[in-house]
Write an enzyme that holds these catalytic residues in place. Sequence first.
Site, PDB file in Angstrom:
ATOM      1  N   HIS A  58       0.851  -1.076   0.019  1.00  0.00           N
ATOM      2  CA  HIS A  58       0.090  -0.049   0.084  1.00  0.00           C
ATOM      3  C   HIS A  58       0.783   1.197  -0.069  1.00  0.00           C
ATOM      4  O   HIS A  58       1.940   1.385   0.514  1.00  0.00           O
ATOM      5  CB  HIS A  58      -0.911   0.146   1.210  1.00  0.00           C
ATOM      6  CG  HIS A  58      -2.181  -1.047   1.269  1.00  0.00           C
ATOM      7  ND1 HIS A  58      -3.066  -0.830   1.843  1.00  0.00           N
ATOM      8  CD2 HIS A  58      -2.236  -2.153   0.380  1.00  0.00           C
ATOM      9  CE1 HIS A  58      -4.037  -1.554   1.780  1.00  0.00           C
ATOM     10  NE2 HIS A  58      -3.611  -2.664   0.656  1.00  0.00           N
ATOM     11  N   TYR A  84      -8.510   5.121   8.567  1.00  0.00           N
ATOM     12  CA  TYR A  84      -8.736   5.605   9.971  1.00  0.00           C
ATOM     13  C   TYR A  84      -9.817   6.607   9.963  1.00  0.00           C
ATOM     14  O   TYR A  84      -9.822   7.718   9.478  1.00  0.00           O
ATOM     15  CB  TYR A  84      -7.297   6.258  10.565  1.00  0.00           C
ATOM     16  CG  TYR A  84      -6.154   5.167  10.513  1.00  0.00           C
ATOM     17  CD1 TYR A  84      -5.514   4.869   9.628  1.00  0.00           C
ATOM     18  CD2 TYR A  84      -6.084   4.467  11.915  1.00  0.00           C
ATOM     19  CE1 TYR A  84      -4.416   3.731   9.655  1.00  0.00           C
ATOM     20  CE2 TYR A  84      -4.918   3.475  11.907  1.00  0.00           C
ATOM     21  CZ  TYR A  84      -4.321   3.244  10.890  1.00  0.00           C
ATOM     22  OH  TYR A  84      -3.257   2.449  11.082  1.00  0.00           O
ATOM     23  N   PRO A 113      -2.857   0.221  19.212  1.00  0.00           N
ATOM     24  CA  PRO A 113      -2.559  -0.254  17.818  1.00  0.00           C
ATOM     25  C   PRO A 113      -2.981   0.718  16.607  1.00  0.00           C
ATOM     26  O   PRO A 113      -2.767   0.541  15.756  1.00  0.00           O
ATOM     27  CB  PRO A 113      -3.290  -1.684  17.643  1.00  0.00           C
ATOM     28  CG  PRO A 113      -4.216  -1.606  18.920  1.00  0.00           C
ATOM     29  CD  PRO A 113      -3.669  -0.660  20.021  1.00  0.00           C
ATOM     30  N   LYS A 118       2.156  -0.114  15.120  1.00  0.00           N
ATOM     31  CA  LYS A 118       3.412  -0.225  15.540  1.00  0.00           C
ATOM     32  C   LYS A 118       4.036  -1.314  16.350  1.00  0.00           C
ATOM     33  O   LYS A 118       5.047  -1.653  16.601  1.00  0.00           O
ATOM     34  CB  LYS A 118       3.928   0.994  16.286  1.00  0.00           C
ATOM     35  CG  LYS A 118       3.931   2.224  15.393  1.00  0.00           C
ATOM     36  CD  LYS A 118       4.868   2.117  14.262  1.00  0.00           C
ATOM     37  CE  LYS A 118       4.652   3.036  13.240  1.00  0.00           C
ATOM     38  NZ  LYS A 118       5.202   2.774  12.075  1.00  0.00           N
TER      39      LYS A 118
HETATM   40  P1  FAS Z   1       3.737 -11.801  21.538  1.00  0.00           P
HETATM   41  O1  FAS Z   1       2.612 -11.535  22.705  1.00  0.00           O
HETATM   42  O2  FAS Z   1       3.173 -11.847  20.192  1.00  0.00           O
HETATM   43  O3  FAS Z   1       4.347 -13.079  21.912  1.00  0.00           O
HETATM   44  C1  FAS Z   1       4.619 -13.574  23.298  1.00  0.00           C
HETATM   45  C2  FAS Z   1       4.737 -15.069  23.236  1.00  0.00           C
HETATM   46  O4  FAS Z   1       5.094 -15.530  24.729  1.00  0.00           O
HETATM   47  C3  FAS Z   1       3.123 -15.647  23.514  1.00  0.00           C
HETATM   48  O5  FAS Z   1       2.996 -16.661  22.473  1.00  0.00           O
HETATM   49  C4  FAS Z   1       3.027 -16.075  24.908  1.00  0.00           C
HETATM   50  O6  FAS Z   1       2.310 -17.302  24.753  1.00  0.00           O
HETATM   51  C5  FAS Z   1       4.473 -16.549  25.273  1.00  0.00           C
HETATM   52  N1  FAS Z   1       4.760 -16.563  26.465  1.00  0.00           N
HETATM   53  C6  FAS Z   1       4.387 -15.823  27.617  1.00  0.00           C
HETATM   54  N2  FAS Z   1       4.787 -16.003  28.598  1.00  0.00           N
HETATM   55  C7  FAS Z   1       5.460 -17.391  28.498  1.00  0.00           C
HETATM   56  C8  FAS Z   1       6.356 -18.190  29.446  1.00  0.00           C
HETATM   57  N3  FAS Z   1       6.323 -18.090  30.524  1.00  0.00           N
HETATM   58  N4  FAS Z   1       6.945 -19.461  28.618  1.00  0.00           N
HETATM   59  C9  FAS Z   1       6.790 -19.385  27.614  1.00  0.00           C
HETATM   60  N5  FAS Z   1       6.075 -18.580  26.669  1.00  0.00           N
HETATM   61  C10 FAS Z   1       5.635 -17.636  27.178  1.00  0.00           C
HETATM   62  N6  FAS Z   1      -0.262  -4.615  17.012  1.00  0.00           N
HETATM   63  C11 FAS Z   1      -0.580  -4.013  15.947  1.00  0.00           C
HETATM   64  O7  FAS Z   1       0.312  -3.308  15.255  1.00  0.00           O
HETATM   65  N7  FAS Z   1      -1.776  -4.010  15.518  1.00  0.00           N
HETATM   66  C12 FAS Z   1      -2.736  -4.435  16.118  1.00  0.00           C
HETATM   67  O8  FAS Z   1      -3.892  -4.565  15.694  1.00  0.00           O
HETATM   68  C13 FAS Z   1      -2.587  -5.383  17.088  1.00  0.00           C
HETATM   69  N8  FAS Z   1      -3.827  -5.997  17.873  1.00  0.00           N
HETATM   70  C14 FAS Z   1      -3.327  -6.699  18.975  1.00  0.00           C
HETATM   71  C15 FAS Z   1      -4.484  -7.475  19.539  1.00  0.00           C
HETATM   72  C16 FAS Z   1      -4.068  -8.225  20.802  1.00  0.00           C
HETATM   73  C17 FAS Z   1      -5.003  -8.963  21.408  1.00  0.00           C
HETATM   74  C18 FAS Z   1      -3.001  -8.049  21.358  1.00  0.00           C
HETATM   75  C19 FAS Z   1      -2.594  -8.508  22.882  1.00  0.00           C
HETATM   76  C20 FAS Z   1      -1.845  -7.461  20.732  1.00  0.00           C
HETATM   77  C21 FAS Z   1      -2.328  -6.675  19.483  1.00  0.00           C
HETATM   78  N9  FAS Z   1      -0.976  -5.960  18.894  1.00  0.00           N
HETATM   79  C22 FAS Z   1      -1.334  -5.296  17.732  1.00  0.00           C
HETATM   80  C23 FAS Z   1       0.203  -5.921  19.252  1.00  0.00           C
HETATM   81  C24 FAS Z   1       0.883  -7.383  18.976  1.00  0.00           C
HETATM   82  O9  FAS Z   1       0.831  -7.463  17.637  1.00  0.00           O
HETATM   83  C25 FAS Z   1       2.435  -7.362  19.713  1.00  0.00           C
HETATM   84  O10 FAS Z   1       2.929  -6.154  19.312  1.00  0.00           O
HETATM   85  C26 FAS Z   1       3.022  -8.293  19.088  1.00  0.00           C
HETATM   86  O11 FAS Z   1       2.412  -9.610  19.289  1.00  0.00           O
HETATM   87  C27 FAS Z   1       4.280  -8.358  19.764  1.00  0.00           C
HETATM   88  O12 FAS Z   1       5.001  -9.833  19.563  1.00  0.00           O
HETATM   89  P2  FAS Z   1       5.804 -10.477  20.780  1.00  0.00           P
HETATM   90  O13 FAS Z   1       6.855  -9.543  21.493  1.00  0.00           O
HETATM   91  O14 FAS Z   1       6.655 -11.587  20.042  1.00  0.00           O
HETATM   92  O15 FAS Z   1       4.773 -10.813  21.752  1.00  0.00           O
HETATM   93  C1  PHB Z   2      -4.894  -4.488  11.332  1.00  0.00           C
HETATM   94  O1  PHB Z   2      -4.903  -4.571  10.120  1.00  0.00           O
HETATM   95  O2  PHB Z   2      -5.136  -5.386  12.233  1.00  0.00           O
HETATM   96  C2  PHB Z   2      -4.491  -3.018  11.672  1.00  0.00           C
HETATM   97  C3  PHB Z   2      -4.092  -2.107  10.582  1.00  0.00           C
HETATM   98  C4  PHB Z   2      -3.642  -0.786  11.294  1.00  0.00           C
HETATM   99  C5  PHB Z   2      -3.529  -0.635  12.565  1.00  0.00           C
HETATM  100  C6  PHB Z   2      -4.015  -1.507  13.513  1.00  0.00           C
HETATM  101  C7  PHB Z   2      -4.259  -2.672  13.150  1.00  0.00           C
HETATM  102  O3  PHB Z   2      -3.250   0.538  12.908  1.00  0.00           O
END
Ligand code: FAS
Ligand code: PHB
Length: 393
Positions: A75, A204, A296, A300
Amino acid sequence: MKELRTQVAIIGAGPAGLMLGQLLQREGIDSIIFERRSREYVERRVRAGVIEHGIVQLINDAGAGERMQREGLVHHGIELRFDNVSHRIALSDLADGKSITVYGQAEVVKDLVGLRYGSGAPLYFDAEVTAIEGLTSDEATIQVSTPEGDVRVSCQYVAGCDGTFGVASRSIPTSELRRHERTYPYSWLGILAEAAPATEELIYCRHQNGFALYSLRSPSVSRLYLGVRPDETLDEWSDERIWAELNVRLATEEMPSVSQGPIIERSITAMRSIVNEPMRYGRLFLAGDAAHIVPPTGAKGMNLALGDVRELFSALVAKITHNDDRLIDSYSQTCLERVWRAEEFSYYMTQMLHPLFDDEFENGVQRARLRQAITSREASTVLARNYVDLNSL
Ligand code: FAS
Ligand code: PHB
């Protein structure tokens, strides 16, 4: 108890842990990834959707970009919509031709899990790290609880990629750890729907009823969000109510309604900003959500996580391969400068697009920010550069 030894123990198989494992594996540095959830759970989790320009390059350079290049959607702009009128931010024109790629976090995770298994490098699911010790000794050890029994792992370094409030950040003494937090007065209700998006680019939207975001995953799958009160639950939102509210908030003359279809995933996510300082304690390095959370709105979360991993990988290679401490000693400070920049941008986007229902002054400030973002070339350039490649600035 079973004993294992490795150079780098990685806690968590989210984007951060898996990417670090992939980069280390290609460099010939041993690592073991422990993930407390199942493979199915981790690969099914629907989260981020937008990948920055520089992070697309990182994924490609790590040899994990083949399917993203084939299926990802490139995009060159986004839309800011308010008062039912849309204003395009021409990202690539304003940011040296750079672009974003829309490719779901779940797909990045699937690709990295596939590569990990294909390489034969150890990745244990259903394996929860319960304790981390020896962070200031000659070697660290972690305790892991698995269905087959407990495991004790000796390692040179521990990468805490275990998300928010994980065992890694809890292993930093409270006297050393400083946590900065902001909770916003709204949450996001997100849906994934089998519906061809009615828009080419992300929208947005700030509406008097609240925030809305029109995103996508493919030409046949839409990803949409509504800003809701922080105490609301999914059972208050029927499919009919979700679609009706999305139509009210996103409607313009050119796009009177969104495309509807079966909702295949739904969730409500709290909106928070968190920064843990420092991101290193002895042999422990925090990366990704273990170190920081951003709302979000700025897209980022995953990009910041992979930006940390890019830094941590370079630091570990310098230390393990060349016994050069400089990058591991500067890891926390280097990352935190970028983390705070992402916190500021995410805060800016969030505050600008979520109306408050009891603060007309704040609403006036938000509208002024929005008008400046679409009328001032300088303001739209800063927004575009942060949105399309903040982690490389
Ligand atoms: P993660 O949370 O992805 O991964 C951490 C992993 O560690 C998990 O799989 C967990 O099970 C594991 N873990 C935890 N404790 C442990 C232990 N004691 N032993 C072993 N494993 C363990 N970001 C966006 O940019 N856009 C979005 O729309 C967006 N939506 C989101 C929605 C939700 C519900 C959440 C929670 C986050 C969202 N985020 C979004 C942010 C998300 O994308 C994070 O930034 C991203 O998952 C970060 O990746 P990690 O740092 O790898 O953490
Ligand atoms: C998504 O596609 O999940 C998305 C895109 C942009 C955002 C947050 C989530 O700022």
